[in-house]
Design a protein around this motif. Sequence first.
Motif, short mmCIF file in Angstrom:
data_model
loop_
_atom_site.label_atom_id
_atom_site.label_comp_id
_atom_site.label_asym_id
_atom_site.label_seq_id
_atom_site.Cartn_x
_atom_site.Cartn_y
_atom_site.Cartn_z
N ASP B 163 0.81 -1.22 0.00
CA ASP B 163 0.00 0.00 0.00
C ASP B 163 0.85 1.27 0.00
O ASP B 163 0.49 2.28 -0.60
CB ASP B 163 -0.93 0.02 1.23
N GLU B 164 1.97 1.21 0.68
CA GLU B 164 2.80 2.40 0.83
C GLU B 164 4.05 2.39 -0.04
O GLU B 164 4.54 3.43 -0.45
CB GLU B 164 3.26 2.54 2.31
N GLU B 165 4.57 1.20 -0.24
CA GLU B 165 5.91 1.12 -0.80
C GLU B 165 6.01 0.14 -1.97
O GLU B 165 5.14 -0.71 -2.16
CB GLU B 165 6.90 0.66 0.28
N VAL B 166 7.12 0.29 -2.67
CA VAL B 166 7.46 -0.64 -3.73
C VAL B 166 8.83 -1.22 -3.40
O VAL B 166 9.78 -0.48 -3.17
CB VAL B 166 7.51 0.06 -5.11
N PHE B 167 8.89 -2.53 -3.31
CA PHE B 167 10.17 -3.20 -3.03
C PHE B 167 10.75 -3.70 -4.34
O PHE B 167 10.05 -4.33 -5.13
CB PHE B 167 9.96 -4.37 -2.07
N CYS B 168 12.04 -3.40 -4.54
CA CYS B 168 12.66 -3.80 -5.81
C CYS B 168 14.00 -4.47 -5.56
O CYS B 168 14.84 -3.92 -4.85
CB CYS B 168 12.92 -2.58 -6.69
N GLU B 169 14.17 -5.62 -6.15
CA GLU B 169 15.52 -6.20 -6.19
C GLU B 169 16.07 -5.93 -7.58
O GLU B 169 15.42 -6.25 -8.59
CB GLU B 169 15.50 -7.71 -5.94
N ILE B 170 17.25 -5.33 -7.63
CA ILE B 170 17.83 -4.96 -8.93
C ILE B 170 18.99 -5.90 -9.24
O ILE B 170 19.95 -6.00 -8.47
CB ILE B 170 18.37 -3.51 -8.94
#
Lengths: 263, 339
Positions: B163-170
């Motif tokens: 809802d608040e954030e976007v988690f990204c593994e690059i």
Amino acid sequence: MSENISLPKPYKITDIIKETEIEYTFRVEADLEVEHGQFFQISLPKVGEAPISISGIGDNWLEFTIRKVGKVTNEVFELEVGENLFMRGPYGSSFPINEYKDKDLVVIAGGTGVSPVRSTLKYFYENSDSIKSLYLIAGFKDEDSILFEEDLEKFKSEFNTIYTLDKEKIDGFEVGFVTDHIAKVPFDSFENYNVIIVGPPVMMDAAAKEVLKNGVVEEKIWVSFERKMSCAIGKCGHCKIDETYVCLEGPVFNYTKAKDLLD
Amino acid sequence: MSYRVKRSEFDDILSKLQEDYKIYAPTRKKDKGTFSDTDLVLYDRVSSLEEIDFNSKTKYSPKEVVFPITQTLFYFNGDEYIEAEDKGEKVLVFLRPCEVNAFKRLDKIFLENGPQEDIYYKRLREKVKFVVMECTEGFDSCFCVSMGTNETEDYSIFIKVSDEEVFCEIKDEKLTEVFADQESTDYTPEFIQENKQQVEVPALEDITTDLFDSEIWKEYSKRCIGCGRCNTVCPTCSCWTMQDISYQDNENIGERRRVWAGCHIDGYTEMAGGHDFRTTYGDRMRFKTLHKIYDFRKRFDIDMCVGCGRCEDVCPQYISFVGAIKKLNQAIKEEKNNG
């Protein structure tokens, strides 16, 4: 970038031989390494492409015997000597000529099925010492649909020939399907031999069953398939049967493989 | 390296990425569905997080980015064929693990099968990077776990939205710069481990040509209507037909294109003169089923089907592919008992 193998190239038409009302043989100038039984994609701009087997191989020419039955082939018939025929190829597997040498060979061909095997027949006609014997059973629907009349006449001098028409009786031809004449081939007298069967699917099935009945083993039978193709290089999917791509592993198959290729 | 990005800041990241990439993702088209008051979820270009639908399966797969519905191969101009040029745009595509695995299947056909790589496919494929959307729940018709396509290591970015954030593994170093200002985190991707549907794929040696004329296929002769929807939505269906067109203004000038083809559709095997193969829909269902879970594996050591369930989702006759595999298993069992 690597060469684009889908790119058609122009080949000059040097002769057009009218075999029947709807089948012409087109000879084109071509200096290419080709093998007996392979095919090309005939490729006409605006019209499309169609796989056509090589019916004749010369020093610097190739022949294609084309039946006027569809969009592409109708358009090919509009071409004249001196014009270009666009094509790409050669593609596919071939008849293992070396395997046939110094043995007896039986060729059973029906209708336009004579085309893919004609260059093999001509090779052994010109190199008759390299084969023990050759039995040719060629069948056509009727007098009007006989192909390669001159060749058939010539072959009589080197091969044991049985020519047959489905229902009509005319000079030089028996009556009946090719399968009706298979028993006349003296398979028992052969030490080592091969059998080539080419024609419409129903005819190939029937002929294969008949030769098997005559004691021929599957490993000695060779057939050539015809399927719809768009690419001829294993990408378009149309010719796939089970895991086999007719354009890549065929069109020529040994019967041990072909018998399990169920559409 | 993983980052957490505030939702409000993610659009900045997307606009930076857009400097180099066209971005495609699932989007929801309001009221555009087949039936009234239904939406259509399909791939489209996106430039903001808001536009991306992370919670739905697209009707069509993302294969169009490398295998367009229609693709020009040559232009012809009187007596000459000219190879169609490549536009050369780099693409980022948001997709699920099963869909990444579907690209591997397309690669087998277009890059490995036959004497040469397909240059038209290759030049599009080389420009595609994957942004994998975490998918731990799946959808009703999914069976990726059964097909072993629920996980992938092949991605540039792995993404999970809350809802608040976007988690990204690059994973792709070329893209880390875009995330440089973001807070790093220990996010690691998760994959679905159990679908609602499960199916056991038969062993290669259990399938014999005897099963080709099994009774099970006959049901499909009655049910299938040969519409080919299953082919068009499938992320691994790779068949196509050559099609020439000429321009109205000058009919000597035109294009040779390839267009999608489908094994369920009439004309797929028809040759000049009218001879065709597999005339019954049951035979076509058998052909497709065995291609997806049997003969592709014989040739390339992996199954073609990735278990996305799209074919079941779109079939107007409610034909379930899982159901077909189960029937095949049953037929194999009966064959063994009788044999």
